[in-house]
Scaffold this active site. Structure first.
Site, mmCIF file in Angstrom:
data_model
loop_
_atom_site.group_PDB
_atom_site.id
_atom_site.type_symbol
_atom_site.label_atom_id
_atom_site.label_comp_id
_atom_site.label_asym_id
_atom_site.label_seq_id
_atom_site.Cartn_x
_atom_site.Cartn_y
_atom_site.Cartn_z
ATOM 1 N N SER A 1 0.830 -1.207 0.000
ATOM 2 C CA SER A 1 0.000 0.000 0.000
ATOM 3 C C SER A 1 0.860 1.250 0.000
ATOM 4 C CB SER A 1 -0.937 0.005 1.216
ATOM 5 O OG SER A 1 -0.204 0.019 2.433
ATOM 6 N N HIS B 1 4.717 8.827 13.737
ATOM 7 C CA HIS B 1 3.761 8.420 14.782
ATOM 8 C C HIS B 1 4.457 7.780 15.980
ATOM 9 C CE1 HIS B 1 2.943 4.014 13.231
ATOM 10 N NE2 HIS B 1 4.218 4.288 13.319
ATOM 11 N N GLY C 1 14.748 6.764 8.169
ATOM 12 C CA GLY C 1 14.303 5.658 9.013
ATOM 13 C C GLY C 1 13.822 4.510 8.158
ATOM 14 N N PHE D 1 18.300 10.544 12.779
ATOM 15 C CA PHE D 1 17.564 11.671 12.185
ATOM 16 C C PHE D 1 17.341 12.810 13.175
ATOM 17 C CE2 PHE D 1 14.041 8.288 12.443
ATOM 18 C CZ PHE D 1 13.728 8.555 13.764
#
Length: 317
Positions: A150, A232, A170, A215
């Site tokens: 997806s 998230h 990431g 990061f």
């Protein structure tokens, strides 16, 4: 099919922890793979996978009552369409994590505390713990591969000039870029992640490089940055810090592509609302509504151009 009664709904939620643990046990034993060729008597199955016969029978009987495996005759089990999914390494890894360390962390959730529960339970933050447990890190990286179809579709739906350099921030083991590049011959990519990330750089060919780093410190320069289910994991302050780090390296005109959920309003079934609780337990992170996404991006100096569930685009001002 008739709707479930209120009592059935409540009971299904009450027994949820049992279902998770049962599924994790059979996933770790690789039972679905052992049943790949057809039904097997539970005694033989237990000997094959190294389980107690009676306990395995009770686990499979419970799971079969909800369509995960099926008992074809007393003591003989086969796969179903649902249990076949456990032959997928990413689904098996998810089952392992949900029934293992994630299960323990979520079990400590406390509405009065409002804090992540993983650190006090395991003695460190989740990422540091993963670095110290290579097998769990490998399971996590494998789980993150799940659902990449997806994500690939969303990336493919965007307009591409055809010669950009993309940094997958990431990016784990690089699967997302590796698969996406099969249909994009002119693109070049960088998988940027912690050095302990489990990967096989031999599969990257000559258009993708792995660059180790954090990061929170720096990222390589590129025309496009992809954050796939990364933000998230973090609270708003940390997520904004990640965006600012990227922005410090981003050349003029660079764009940001976020592949992440958007919490929908209302009461319709929404897996993102459940995932939000896992993010709270593990990291103090969160799933975000559209207004929350826009506020986060705006505060980090970005102009959102698209905020859809699963696909968010922005450019640095």
């Amino acid at each position: 099919m008739s709707a479930r009664s209120p009592e059935t709904v409540l009971w299904d939620f009450l027994r949820g922890a049992l279902m998770t643990r049962a599924l994790g046990q059979v996933a770790d034993l690789d039972v679905a793979e052992a049943l790949a060729d057809g039904p097997v008597a539970v005694a033989d199955l237990a000997d094959t996978v190294g389980a107690d016969r009676d306990t395995l029978h009770r686990l499979l009987r419970a799971l079969a009552s909800d369509g995960v495996f099926a008992e074809t005759e007393p003591g003989v089990f086969r796969n179903t369409e649902t249990s076949e999914l456990l032959r997928d390494p990413s689904q098996r890894a998810f089952a392992h994590l949900f029934a293992g360390v994630w299960h323990q962390a979520v079990g400590d959730l406390d509405a009065a505390a409002g804090k992540p529960t993983f650190p006090p339970r395991f003695g460190s933050d989740f990422w540091s713990w993963l670095a110290e447990h290579p097998a769990e890190r490998a399971a996590f990286d494998s789980a993150m591969v799940g659902g990449f179809e997806s994500r690939l579709e969303r990336l493919a739906s965007l307009d591409w000039r055809g010669d950009e350099t993309i940094v997958d921030v990431g990016g784990g083991n690089g699967t997302l870029l590796l698969e996406f590049f099969r249909g994009q011959p002119g693109l070049r990519g960088i998988v940027f992640d912690l050095p302990e990330t489990v990967r096989d750089e031999r599969t990257f060919a000559d258009r993708i490089d792995f660059v180790p780093g954090s990061f929170f410190e720096r990222v390589p320069a590129a025309e496009v940055y992809v954050l796939a289910t990364i933000l998230h994991d973090w609270d708003d302050e940390s997520a904004a810090a990640i965006l600012r780090t990227i922005g410090a390296s981003a050349p003029p005109g660079a764009r940001l592509v976020i592949l992440d959920g958007v919490v929908a309003p209302g009461n319709e079934p929404d897996g993102t609302k459940w995932l939000d609780l896992l993010m709270l337990a593990l990291f103090g992170g969160r799933e975000r509504t559209e207004p929350q996404w826009r506020a986060l991006l705006d505060g980090a100096g970005l102009r959102p151009t698209r905020v859809d569930d699963g696909l968010i685009e922005a450019r640095w001002r």
